[in-house]
Structure formats: structure tokens, C-alpha cells
Design a protein around this motif. Structure first.
Motif, PDB file in Angstrom:
ATOM      1  N   LEU A  43       0.756  -1.093  -0.129  1.00 60.53           N
ATOM      2  CA  LEU A  43       0.132  -0.129  -0.128  1.00 60.53           C
ATOM      3  C   LEU A  43       0.748   1.295   0.071  1.00 60.53           C
ATOM      4  O   LEU A  43       0.517   2.221   0.421  1.00 60.53           O
ATOM      5  N   ALA A  44       2.094   1.149  -0.737  1.00 60.77           N
ATOM      6  CA  ALA A  44       3.037   2.366  -0.498  1.00 60.77           C
ATOM      7  C   ALA A  44       2.373   3.612  -1.161  1.00 60.77           C
ATOM      8  O   ALA A  44       1.971   3.322  -2.258  1.00 60.77           O
ATOM      9  N   GLY A  45       2.370   4.609  -0.418  1.00 64.47           N
ATOM     10  CA  GLY A  45       2.044   5.868  -1.024  1.00 64.47           C
ATOM     11  C   GLY A  45       0.527   6.206  -0.735  1.00 64.47           C
ATOM     12  O   GLY A  45       0.064   7.123  -1.160  1.00 64.47           O
ATOM     13  N   LEU A  46      -0.366   5.294  -0.283  1.00 64.59           N
ATOM     14  CA  LEU A  46      -1.657   5.381  -0.390  1.00 64.59           C
ATOM     15  C   LEU A  46      -2.284   6.135   1.071  1.00 64.59           C
ATOM     16  O   LEU A  46      -1.413   6.116   2.127  1.00 64.59           O
ATOM     17  N   LYS A  47      -3.275   6.425   1.025  1.00 59.13           N
ATOM     18  CA  LYS A  47      -3.787   7.198   2.377  1.00 59.13           C
ATOM     19  C   LYS A  47      -5.222   6.546   2.795  1.00 59.13           C
ATOM     20  O   LYS A  47      -6.087   6.385   1.929  1.00 59.13           O
ATOM     21  N   ALA A  48      -5.366   6.357   4.112  1.00 54.46           N
ATOM     22  CA  ALA A  48      -6.439   5.447   4.423  1.00 54.46           C
ATOM     23  C   ALA A  48      -7.171   6.135   5.583  1.00 54.46           C
ATOM     24  O   ALA A  48      -6.527   6.706   6.526  1.00 54.46           O
ATOM     25  N   ALA A  70       1.329   2.813   3.839  1.00 51.74           N
ATOM     26  CA  ALA A  70       0.186   3.759   3.927  1.00 51.74           C
ATOM     27  C   ALA A  70       0.183   4.701   5.023  1.00 51.74           C
ATOM     28  O   ALA A  70       0.472   4.388   5.971  1.00 51.74           O
ATOM     29  N   ASP A  71      -0.156   6.040   4.720  1.00 44.82           N
ATOM     30  CA  ASP A  71      -0.487   6.903   5.665  1.00 44.82           C
ATOM     31  C   ASP A  71      -2.017   6.653   6.495  1.00 44.82           C
ATOM     32  O   ASP A  71      -2.856   6.353   5.513  1.00 44.82           O
ATOM     33  N   ARG A  97       2.607   8.429   8.699  1.00 43.79           N
ATOM     34  CA  ARG A  97       1.844   9.534   9.701  1.00 43.79           C
ATOM     35  C   ARG A  97       0.539   8.668   9.734  1.00 43.79           C
ATOM     36  O   ARG A  97      -0.265   8.165   9.385  1.00 43.79           O
ATOM     37  N   CYS A  98       0.184   9.406  11.165  1.00 44.98           N
ATOM     38  CA  CYS A  98      -1.348   8.914  11.548  1.00 44.98           C
ATOM     39  C   CYS A  98      -2.062  10.201  12.112  1.00 44.98           C
ATOM     40  O   CYS A  98      -1.258  10.840  12.876  1.00 44.98           O
ATOM     41  N   VAL A  99      -3.176  10.333  11.482  1.00 43.62           N
ATOM     42  CA  VAL A  99      -3.930  11.409  11.940  1.00 43.62           C
ATOM     43  C   VAL A  99      -5.344  10.886  13.122  1.00 43.62           C
ATOM     44  O   VAL A  99      -5.807  10.094  12.662  1.00 43.62           O
ATOM     45  N   SER A 100      -5.152  11.571  13.991  1.00 44.58           N
ATOM     46  CA  SER A 100      -6.169  10.882  15.277  1.00 44.58           C
ATOM     47  C   SER A 100      -7.214  11.864  15.021  1.00 44.58           C
ATOM     48  O   SER A 100      -7.143  13.246  15.263  1.00 44.58           O
ATOM     49  N   LEU A 101      -8.499  11.242  15.283  1.00 48.48           N
ATOM     50  CA  LEU A 101      -9.662  12.116  15.003  1.00 48.48           C
ATOM     51  C   LEU A 101     -10.961  11.771  15.716  1.00 48.48           C
ATOM     52  O   LEU A 101     -11.781  10.685  15.342  1.00 48.48           O
ATOM     53  N   THR A 117     -11.804  16.494   7.421  1.00 47.26           N
ATOM     54  CA  THR A 117     -10.498  16.638   8.091  1.00 47.26           C
ATOM     55  C   THR A 117      -9.645  15.626   7.700  1.00 47.26           C
ATOM     56  O   THR A 117      -8.321  16.038   7.474  1.00 47.26           O
ATOM     57  N   ALA A 118      -9.974  14.673   7.499  1.00 48.72           N
ATOM     58  CA  ALA A 118      -8.999  13.215   7.133  1.00 48.72           C
ATOM     59  C   ALA A 118      -8.435  13.509   5.803  1.00 48.72           C
ATOM     60  O   ALA A 118      -7.235  13.479   5.744  1.00 48.72           O
ATOM     61  N   VAL A 119      -9.380  13.978   5.009  1.00 43.95           N
ATOM     62  CA  VAL A 119      -8.695  14.313   3.469  1.00 43.95           C
ATOM     63  C   VAL A 119      -7.857  15.563   3.397  1.00 43.95           C
ATOM     64  O   VAL A 119      -6.677  15.289   2.902  1.00 43.95           O
ATOM     65  N   GLY A 120      -8.142  16.402   4.255  1.00 45.39           N
ATOM     66  CA  GLY A 120      -7.158  17.540   4.314  1.00 45.39           C
ATOM     67  C   GLY A 120      -6.130  17.194   4.868  1.00 45.39           C
ATOM     68  O   GLY A 120      -4.899  17.758   4.484  1.00 45.39           O
ATOM     69  N   GLU A 121      -5.915  16.525   6.067  1.00 47.30           N
ATOM     70  CA  GLU A 121      -4.795  16.089   6.800  1.00 47.30           C
ATOM     71  C   GLU A 121      -3.967  15.164   6.046  1.00 47.30           C
ATOM     72  O   GLU A 121      -2.763  15.261   5.953  1.00 47.30           O
ATOM     73  N   LEU A 122      -4.218  14.128   5.274  1.00 51.49           N
ATOM     74  CA  LEU A 122      -3.754  13.264   4.434  1.00 51.49           C
ATOM     75  C   LEU A 122      -3.474  13.573   3.288  1.00 51.49           C
ATOM     76  O   LEU A 122      -2.476  13.065   2.677  1.00 51.49           O
TER      77      LEU A 122
END
Length: 291
Positions: A43-48, A70-71, A97-101, A117-122
């Protein structure tokens, strides 16, 4: 102890928690793949975005996705903050990277805000994992299900799934995917989980139907149907006697661990390995049939 592999305990220690439950209070603590999962760049370079990503299956998915490159953004209830912080640390240890929401997904506005927020942060979104779920076992008949409980189960398991998916679709590019968390309860429902099982059957229908709608846009939609998996939801929502015997009714004779479910979510998210897989419900059930 309950572990993966050949260890097949007869029962778990008697224990209960208040919902939603916390990982470190469990005996034994579940295996999320902290020591065992090895990534291979699938999943290299992907955002989940993973809902319910703080503990249980959600934590195992977050660890696996991060180790696959993945981030990750994870959502969880505010009271689950200790588990959320632990998961975020594990993702960071993997170099991602991990975005906690923190959010209560039973509210429409919270789902819309979470997605933005998730889309913006990732910086985008490639994978949506609708994993958050709620159940509460009961000991008597259908009349015990209060309007408040039914509302919480439906909003957490179905409404949030619809709302988050609606908010995600406009951000998903061709080759992206949505993965829903179903359950063996959709196929072999427990009487004590009537409302929960009904939502999981609906998720299967949603998955197949949405796959048909989004297929022309080259967006894949699949689901994973876990069997009895040792997560905080169990001691927090099941009576002690059920917890002690949890998973013994499977052909493999034991409960599964979150680490044993995460690879199914990796496979379905992989653009290379699952590029022609859509509209499928993949069972990880310890041998219970999924059909």
C-alpha cells in the motif's frame, strides 16, 4: 492465554468492562500484530481512513496498513483516547503518518466533518475502511431492545457507514476502494444480538449494491466478515459466561485475534492483488460458513 497459532485455550478469564471497553484492561491483551506483522509495500504511498481505528480489528488494520506503506487516519470515540494514542504511536513507529480524529459517528455532521478533516490532513484518500461498530447483547426477548439502544446500533453500524461513504466518494479516484466490516452474524445470527446482526446483513447488501454503482468509476467495494474476534467490544458488551466461552463454537475451537483479520483488509485494499475483486464479502471466521 488466547493467542494465534496452535495455542487453543479452553476459555478466557471472567471479565467485564463498561462500553466501549479498553484494550489494556483485557485479559489477555489482544494480538494486533505488533510483533508479527511484516509489510511488503503493498500500500505504498496510499492514504486510508479507518473508523474505529483505536483498538481491536481497527488497530490491527492500522498497524498493517502503516507497515505496508500507507498513511493512516483513525477515528474513535473521545472516551477511547488512550487506545487511540497507542495506535497512533504504533503507526508512527512504522514510519507513517497517523491522524487521530476523535468523533461520535452517530451524528451526520460529525461524519461529514471527519471526512473533510481526514482528507485535508492526509492530502487525499485512497481507502475508506468502515470498521466502527456497536453491539449490546441481551438476555431476554426483542422487547428488551430499547429505542435508545436500537438507535445507537443503527446509527453506528449503518447510518455512519452511509454518511461516511457519501462524504468519501467525491474524493475517491479510480483505483480507490471502500472496505466495510461485516460479521459472521450476518450469516449465523445470535439471538442475543438481533439488532446488531440485522445491521451486518444490511452491510452485506450495501457492499454488493454499492460495488455495482461504483464499478464504472473503477472504485472497488468489498467487505470482510469476521467471526468471533477478541476485542474490547466483547467484555464490554457480553455477559461473563459468554466471554469465558467466546469462540469455542467455531470449527477451529477458539476465538480469533485482530492480527488474524487484518491481512484480509490488506488484500482487499491492495491495488495490485485485488484489482479485480469487488462486490465480495470475505469471511475470516475460524471455519464458520459465509454463504
Amino acid at each position: 492465554m488466547a493467542q494465534t497459532g496452535d495455542d487453543q485455550p479452553q476459555e478466557f478469564p471472567a471479565q467485564q468492562q463498561e462500553p466501549p471497553g479498553l484494550t489494556d484492561e483485557m485479559q489477555p491483551v489482544p494480538d494486533h500484530g505488533e510483533r508479527s506483522y511484516q509489510g511488503h509495500g503493498r500500500l505504498a504511498g496510499l492514504k486510508a481512513l479507518i473508523t474505529g481505528g483505536d483498538s481491536g480489528i481497527g488497530r490491527a488494520i492500522a498497524i498493517a496498513y502503516a507497515r505496508e506503506g500507507a498513511d493512516v487516519a483513525i477515528s474513535y470515540l473521545p472516551e477511547e483516547k488512550p487506545d487511540g494514542e497507542a495506535t497512533a504511536a504504533l503507526v508512527a513507529e512504522a514510519g507513517q503518518r497517523c491522524v487521530s480524529l476523535p468523533a461520535d459517528l452517530t451524528e451526520h455532521r460529525a461524519c461529514v466533518d471527519l471526512m473533510e478533516t481526514a482528507v485535508g490532513e492526509l492530502g487525499g484518500l485512497d481507502i475508506l475502511v468502515n470498521n466502527a461498530g456497536y453491539q449490546m447483547a441481551r438476555s431476554t426477548g426483542i422487547e428488551e431492545i430499547s429505542p435508545e439502544q436500537l438507535d445507537r446500533v443503527m446509527r453506528t453500524n449503518l447510518y455512519a457507514l452511509f454518511w461516511l461513504t457519501q462524504a468519501a466518494v467525491r474524493h475517491l479516484k479510480p483505483g480507490s476502494c471502500i472496505i466495510n466490516n461485516s460479521s459472521i452474524q450476518a450469516y449465523d445470527p445470535s439471538v442475543s444480538l438481533l439488532d446488531y446482526a440485522a445491521t451486518k446483513a444490511a452491510i452485506n447488501n450495501f457492499t454488493v449494491n454499492l460495488a455495482a454503482e461504483l464499478g464504472p468509476r473503477n472504485i472497488r467495494v468489498n467487505a470482510v466478515a469476521p467471526g468471533p474476534i477478541w476485542t474490547p467490544l466483547q467484555p464490554a458488551t457480553q455477559p461473563v459466561e459468554k466471554v469465558k466461552a467466546f469462540g469455542q463454537d467455531t470449527p477451529l475451537g477458539r476465538a480469533g485475534q485482530p492480527a488474524e483479520v487484518a491481512p484480509a483488509f490488506v488484500f482487499l485494499a491492495s491495488p495490485a492483488e485485488a484489482s479485480y475483486v469487488s462486490g465480495t464479502v470475505l469471511g475470516v471466521t475460524g471455519g464458520k460458513p459465509v454463504f
